[in-house]
Design a protein around this motif. Structure first.
Motif, PDB file in Angstrom:
ATOM      1  N   MET A  40       0.887  -1.166   0.000  1.00  5.63           N
ATOM      2  CA  MET A  40       0.000   0.000   0.000  1.00  5.63           C
ATOM      3  C   MET A  40       0.924   1.214   0.000  1.00  5.63           C
ATOM      4  N   THR A  41       1.447   1.523  -1.155  1.00 10.00           N
ATOM      5  CA  THR A  41       2.518   2.504  -1.295  1.00 10.00           C
ATOM      6  C   THR A  41       2.162   3.511  -2.382  1.00 10.00           C
ATOM      7  N   ASP A  42       3.106   4.424  -2.661  1.00  8.32           N
ATOM      8  CA  ASP A  42       2.871   5.420  -3.702  1.00  8.32           C
ATOM      9  C   ASP A  42       2.726   4.767  -5.077  1.00  8.32           C
ATOM     10  N   LEU A  43       3.533   3.745  -5.335  1.00 15.69           N
ATOM     11  CA  LEU A  43       3.363   2.953  -6.547  1.00 15.69           C
ATOM     12  C   LEU A  43       2.336   1.880  -6.226  1.00 15.69           C
ATOM     13  N   GLY A  44       1.070   2.218  -6.421  1.00 17.46           N
ATOM     14  CA  GLY A  44      -0.018   1.492  -5.788  1.00 17.46           C
ATOM     15  C   GLY A  44      -0.510   0.250  -6.476  1.00 17.46           C
ATOM     16  N   ASN A  45      -0.013  -0.105  -7.659  1.00 16.10           N
ATOM     17  CA  ASN A  45      -0.441  -1.360  -8.272  1.00 16.10           C
ATOM     18  C   ASN A  45       0.048  -2.524  -7.411  1.00 16.10           C
ATOM     19  N   VAL A  46      -0.890  -3.317  -6.914  1.00 14.41           N
ATOM     20  CA  VAL A  46      -0.570  -4.325  -5.908  1.00 14.41           C
ATOM     21  C   VAL A  46       0.132  -5.525  -6.539  1.00 14.41           C
ATOM     22  N   GLU A  47       1.193  -5.951  -5.882  1.00 12.88           N
ATOM     23  CA  GLU A  47       1.895  -7.170  -6.265  1.00 12.88           C
ATOM     24  C   GLU A  47       2.028  -8.064  -5.027  1.00 12.88           C
ATOM     25  N   ALA A  48       1.636  -9.319  -5.162  1.00 17.96           N
ATOM     26  CA  ALA A  48       1.767 -10.275  -4.054  1.00 17.96           C
ATOM     27  C   ALA A  48       3.166 -10.864  -4.059  1.00 17.96           C
ATOM     28  N   ASN A  49       3.773 -10.955  -2.875  1.00 20.63           N
ATOM     29  CA  ASN A  49       5.131 -11.479  -2.731  1.00 20.63           C
ATOM     30  C   ASN A  49       5.224 -12.414  -1.544  1.00 20.63           C
ATOM     31  N   PHE A  50       6.248 -13.241  -1.534  1.00 23.33           N
ATOM     32  CA  PHE A  50       6.447 -14.223  -0.476  1.00 23.33           C
ATOM     33  C   PHE A  50       7.146 -13.592   0.729  1.00 23.33           C
ATOM     34  N   ALA A  51       6.745 -14.015   1.925  1.00 26.62           N
ATOM     35  CA  ALA A  51       7.425 -13.640   3.173  1.00 26.62           C
ATOM     36  C   ALA A  51       7.285 -14.790   4.161  1.00 26.62           C
ATOM     37  N   PHE A  52       8.214 -14.880   5.109  1.00 26.11           N
ATOM     38  CA  PHE A  52       8.119 -15.901   6.144  1.00 26.11           C
ATOM     39  C   PHE A  52       8.493 -15.281   7.486  1.00 26.11           C
ATOM     40  N   TYR A  53       8.146 -15.978   8.566  1.00 24.54           N
ATOM     41  CA  TYR A  53       8.364 -15.414   9.898  1.00 24.54           C
ATOM     42  C   TYR A  53       8.686 -16.505  10.907  1.00 24.54           C
ATOM     43  N   GLY A  54       9.233 -16.088  12.034  1.00 24.03           N
ATOM     44  CA  GLY A  54       9.411 -16.918  13.209  1.00 24.03           C
ATOM     45  C   GLY A  54       9.027 -16.098  14.427  1.00 24.03           C
ATOM     46  N   GLU A  55       8.506 -16.738  15.461  1.00 26.19           N
ATOM     47  CA  GLU A  55       8.051 -15.992  16.629  1.00 26.19           C
ATOM     48  C   GLU A  55       8.091 -16.843  17.879  1.00 26.19           C
ATOM     49  N   ALA A  56       8.036 -16.181  19.015  1.00 22.55           N
ATOM     50  CA  ALA A  56       7.932 -16.836  20.315  1.00 22.55           C
ATOM     51  C   ALA A  56       6.984 -16.013  21.174  1.00 22.55           C
ATOM     52  N   ASP A  57       6.100 -16.696  21.911  1.00 18.98           N
ATOM     53  CA  ASP A  57       5.107 -16.020  22.748  1.00 18.98           C
ATOM     54  C   ASP A  57       5.150 -16.554  24.168  1.00 18.98           C
ATOM     55  N   TYR A  58       4.895 -15.669  25.097  1.00 15.44           N
ATOM     56  CA  TYR A  58       4.763 -16.042  26.509  1.00 15.44           C
ATOM     57  C   TYR A  58       3.324 -15.764  26.928  1.00 15.44           C
ATOM     58  N   LEU A  59       2.661 -16.782  27.488  1.00 17.10           N
ATOM     59  CA  LEU A  59       1.273 -16.647  27.908  1.00 17.10           C
ATOM     60  C   LEU A  59       1.194 -16.105  29.330  1.00 17.10           C
ATOM     61  N   ILE A  60       0.644 -14.902  29.452  1.00 18.41           N
ATOM     62  CA  ILE A  60       0.392 -14.335  30.777  1.00 18.41           C
ATOM     63  C   ILE A  60      -0.797 -15.046  31.406  1.00 18.41           C
ATOM     64  N   THR A  61      -1.848 -15.253  30.630  1.00 20.39           N
ATOM     65  CA  THR A  61      -2.961 -16.151  30.943  1.00 20.39           C
ATOM     66  C   THR A  61      -3.106 -17.049  29.717  1.00 20.39           C
ATOM     67  N   PRO A  62      -4.002 -18.046  29.750  1.00 26.83           N
ATOM     68  CA  PRO A  62      -4.166 -18.868  28.553  1.00 26.83           C
ATOM     69  C   PRO A  62      -4.588 -18.092  27.312  1.00 26.83           C
TER      70      PRO A  62
END
Length: 230
Positions: A40-62
């Motif tokens: 969602m940028t100034d060059l607004g023609n949308v292009e789909a691209n690949f991305a990946f992620y890693g994460e870690a979470d700590y549960l304060i409650t369930p």
């Protein structure tokens, strides 16, 4: 007086943590996944691209968690005989609140986990979240003379730093679909998430104009609970 107050606080915190750990067996989870970004940028023609992620979470409650999230992917767009590609890195600290927190399930999570229907478990794990982090640009651009003139005439500018590090605000909505029933909660979950990232400097595409750039990231991943209670 201060020593008594400090001792009271420590004891209270210890009891609170003990109660929390008694309600679920996996207070820390790790996850990874992949999906598609769109610009969602100034060059607004949308292009789909690949991305990946890693994460870690700590549960304060369930149903309330805080965590860290790392992401690598590509954002690109085109228009006006111009184009850009940003192979970015991003990381953030975030918090999430799930529907189950407001349904009374957190008060007796073990009982709820054994009795609840599949639909109720999924509904309880629908969440919203927000965070704060940093993003590292790696932009390549090709801008036509016409587009450059139009940007400058509108009061915009061409970014000089195409490898800039800048502040971002990720907003999340999604669901954890748990599976692998145990007395104290599931060990696995499938995560479906939409992350909408707001920037603060309008430089995802190498062009700075009137409005700050944004991008979306739709992903599917797997989460695994650590430290199973014996």
């Amino acid at each position: 007086m201060r020593k008594k107050l400090l001792s009271t606080c420590v004891i209270f915190l210890w009891i609170a943590l003990g109660t929390a750990f008694a309600q679920f067996s996996r207070p820390i989870s790790v996850g990874a996944g992949a999906g598609s970004t769109f610009n969602m940028t100034d060059l607004g023609n949308v292009e789909a691209n690949f991305a990946f992620y890693g994460e870690a979470d700590y549960l304060i409650t369930p149903f309330i968690s805080v965590g860290v999230h790392g992401e690598k992917g590509t954002i690109s767009g085109n228009g006006y005989e111009s184009e850009f590609k940003n192979r970015y890195f991003a990381g953030n600290i975030n918090g999430k609140v799930r529907v189950g927190q407001f349904m009374g399930h957190a008060n007796d999570y073990s009982y709820y986990n054994l009795q609840a229907s599949t639909f109720s478990k999924i509904l309880s794990n629908v969440y919203v979240g927000a965070g704060a982090g940093l993003m590292k640009n790696r932009i390549k651009r090709s801008l036509s003379d016409f587009y450059q003139d139009a940007i400058l005439n509108q009061g915009g500018e061409l970014a000089d730093d195409l490898g800039e590090i800048h502040f971002v605000i990720p907003l999340n909505v999604g669901v954890d679909i748990p599976f692998g029933r145990t007395l104290y909660g599931p060990q696995w979950a499938i995560n479906v998430n939409y992350q909408h990232t707001l920037t603060t400097n309008d430089n995802l595409d190498g062009v700075k104009n009137r409005n700050n750039d944004q991008y979306g990231f739709v992903s599917v991943g797997v989460k695994y609970g650590l430290f199973n209670r014996k």
